[in-house]
Scaffold this motif. Sequence first.
Motif, PDB file in Angstrom:
ATOM      1  N   GLU A 192      49.719  13.257  13.177  1.00 21.24           N
ATOM      2  CA  GLU A 192      49.060  12.234  13.978  1.00 21.24           C
ATOM      3  C   GLU A 192      50.096  11.298  14.597  1.00 21.24           C
ATOM      4  O   GLU A 192      51.235  11.220  14.120  1.00 21.24           O
ATOM      5  N   ARG A 193      49.693  10.578  15.631  1.00 21.42           N
ATOM      6  CA  ARG A 193      50.555   9.530  16.165  1.00 21.42           C
ATOM      7  C   ARG A 193      50.715   8.447  15.106  1.00 21.42           C
ATOM      8  O   ARG A 193      49.776   8.132  14.361  1.00 21.42           O
ATOM      9  N   PHE A 194      51.892   7.871  15.062  1.00 22.30           N
ATOM     10  CA  PHE A 194      52.211   6.900  14.019  1.00 22.30           C
ATOM     11  C   PHE A 194      51.189   5.775  13.948  1.00 22.30           C
ATOM     12  O   PHE A 194      50.665   5.463  12.867  1.00 22.30           O
ATOM     13  N   ALA A 195      50.892   5.151  15.072  1.00 25.95           N
ATOM     14  CA  ALA A 195      49.988   4.000  15.064  1.00 25.95           C
ATOM     15  C   ALA A 195      48.599   4.392  14.581  1.00 25.95           C
ATOM     16  O   ALA A 195      47.936   3.618  13.869  1.00 25.95           O
ATOM     17  N   ASP A 196      48.136   5.586  14.937  1.00 27.77           N
ATOM     18  CA  ASP A 196      46.816   6.038  14.490  1.00 27.77           C
ATOM     19  C   ASP A 196      46.798   6.255  12.986  1.00 27.77           C
ATOM     20  O   ASP A 196      45.824   5.896  12.296  1.00 27.77           O
ATOM     21  N   TYR A 197      47.874   6.845  12.470  1.00 25.57           N
ATOM     22  CA  TYR A 197      47.927   7.089  11.028  1.00 25.57           C
ATOM     23  C   TYR A 197      47.965   5.774  10.247  1.00 25.57           C
ATOM     24  O   TYR A 197      47.256   5.615   9.247  1.00 25.57           O
ATOM     25  N   VAL A 198      48.788   4.847  10.692  1.00 27.56           N
ATOM     26  CA  VAL A 198      48.873   3.546  10.017  1.00 27.56           C
ATOM     27  C   VAL A 198      47.525   2.838  10.052  1.00 27.56           C
ATOM     28  O   VAL A 198      47.081   2.266   9.044  1.00 27.56           O
ATOM     29  N   ALA A 199      46.867   2.871  11.184  1.00 29.76           N
ATOM     30  CA  ALA A 199      45.578   2.193  11.306  1.00 29.76           C
ATOM     31  C   ALA A 199      44.559   2.737  10.301  1.00 29.76           C
ATOM     32  O   ALA A 199      43.813   1.962   9.690  1.00 29.76           O
ATOM     33  N   GLU A 200      44.531   4.029  10.116  1.00 29.48           N
ATOM     34  CA  GLU A 200      43.531   4.653   9.251  1.00 29.48           C
ATOM     35  C   GLU A 200      43.890   4.573   7.773  1.00 29.48           C
ATOM     36  O   GLU A 200      43.015   4.395   6.917  1.00 29.48           O
ATOM     37  N   HIS A 201      45.172   4.670   7.442  1.00 31.22           N
ATOM     38  CA  HIS A 201      45.581   4.812   6.042  1.00 31.22           C
ATOM     39  C   HIS A 201      46.204   3.562   5.436  1.00 31.22           C
ATOM     40  O   HIS A 201      46.417   3.515   4.227  1.00 31.22           O
ATOM     41  N   VAL A 202      46.506   2.566   6.248  1.00 29.90           N
ATOM     42  CA  VAL A 202      47.036   1.305   5.724  1.00 29.90           C
ATOM     43  C   VAL A 202      46.163   0.127   6.149  1.00 29.90           C
ATOM     44  O   VAL A 202      45.642  -0.602   5.313  1.00 29.90           O
ATOM     45  N   LEU A 203      46.010  -0.047   7.448  1.00 27.00           N
ATOM     46  CA  LEU A 203      45.292  -1.231   7.930  1.00 27.00           C
ATOM     47  C   LEU A 203      43.824  -1.215   7.520  1.00 27.00           C
ATOM     48  O   LEU A 203      43.282  -2.238   7.071  1.00 27.00           O
ATOM     49  N   LYS A 204      43.172  -0.077   7.666  1.00 29.44           N
ATOM     50  CA  LYS A 204      41.740   0.007   7.344  1.00 29.44           C
ATOM     51  C   LYS A 204      41.459  -0.234   5.867  1.00 29.44           C
ATOM     52  O   LYS A 204      40.607  -1.076   5.531  1.00 29.44           O
ATOM     53  N   PRO A 205      42.110   0.471   4.935  1.00 29.22           N
ATOM     54  CA  PRO A 205      41.809   0.202   3.521  1.00 29.22           C
ATOM     55  C   PRO A 205      42.176  -1.198   3.069  1.00 29.22           C
ATOM     56  O   PRO A 205      41.578  -1.722   2.123  1.00 29.22           O
ATOM     57  N   ALA A 206      43.145  -1.826   3.752  1.00 28.12           N
ATOM     58  CA  ALA A 206      43.524  -3.188   3.379  1.00 28.12           C
ATOM     59  C   ALA A 206      42.642  -4.241   4.041  1.00 28.12           C
ATOM     60  O   ALA A 206      42.712  -5.414   3.679  1.00 28.12           O
TER      61      ALA A 206
END
Length: 363
Positions: A192-206
């Motif tokens: 995945e694109r970096f920003a998309d992965y971070v959004a789903e796996h870091v930002l969203k759960p936090a």
Amino acid sequence: MKLGRPAIPFFAAALCAAAQTGAPADPAAKVDEAVAAVMRRQQIPAMTVAAGMGDRMVYSKAFGEADLENAVPATTGTPIRTGSIAKPISAAAAMTLVDSGKLDLDAAVQKYCAPFPRKPWPVTTRELLSHTAGIRHYKKGEIENTHHYERMADGFAIFANDPLLFQPGTAFSYSTYGYTVVGCAVEGASGERFADYVAEHVLKPAGMTHTFVDDVYEIVPHRARGYQNAGGRVKNAGLMDSSYKIPGGGYVTTAEDLVRFAQALMDGKIVRPGALAQMWTPTRFPGGNGSNYGLGFSVRTVDGEKYVAHSGSQQGTSTSMAIIPERHFVVAALANMQQAEASEVVQRILELYNMPHPNGAKK
């Protein structure tokens, strides 16, 4: 908290009012006073400050103006540039891939990031995350980059063909460029694109709802303007496009979101306990020496307790975050002024809440 203008003496009236009311000396009031003093002394236009204990937000407030030219007050939802506090976020993203078995920290990074050129020694993601890969930091003028890069690996043109400073794993040398390579590895391992992965796996759960890539072309609601102190005058910060370093310094966020991030890490909502333990363990070198940096965080012991932190500084921003894991306490402060000392606010809050902090360490 809406504050008056002009920009420099933000808090003169507020401080007089506080003195006249004889407000109780509780931590929140003392924090307000500390922020006021720092902003006045350093001529900072705006700050957002937050602290959390356990699963609660025990303090959160915004001060000053996010945009001086348009007289826009800062709010607790005003995104300010992270600077290098993007690195802990990116490190957490990489460790979620370790947890899922998609990323081997000790494999050559080219397994996941083919565009990064081979070097005389293997370079691993672990070494990139811990600043022990030997990749250089900025040269003069590079931090003022205004070129926009569409893809993560496009930014490699700035640094990737330069020789390593040392054999990876043998020394520490801070490198924002190393985190651009981490971002490439995250993309390769995740697909995945970096920003998309971070959004789903870091930002969203936090629950980080006010954290975004600092894209100069995108409309980011309520994004703060950035400033600099030029010989005692507040001026607009210089231009900069962070597309070449999104993982190492290319986000905007709020103090509340940084607190949520740290709480989510401690609560196991982003990475497993074993992964977090690796992130919060100082790096060791062959022969027994080491650094005070783990994977994405600086780590030290203060008065017998673990003290985890990171800071950031770039055009138009200065940021600081500290975590006391044993107390489940976290504090974050962001200022829309470069080369300010946001850490002064963080250290004062740690003191007011009776937390260990380096400035007050027992001898």
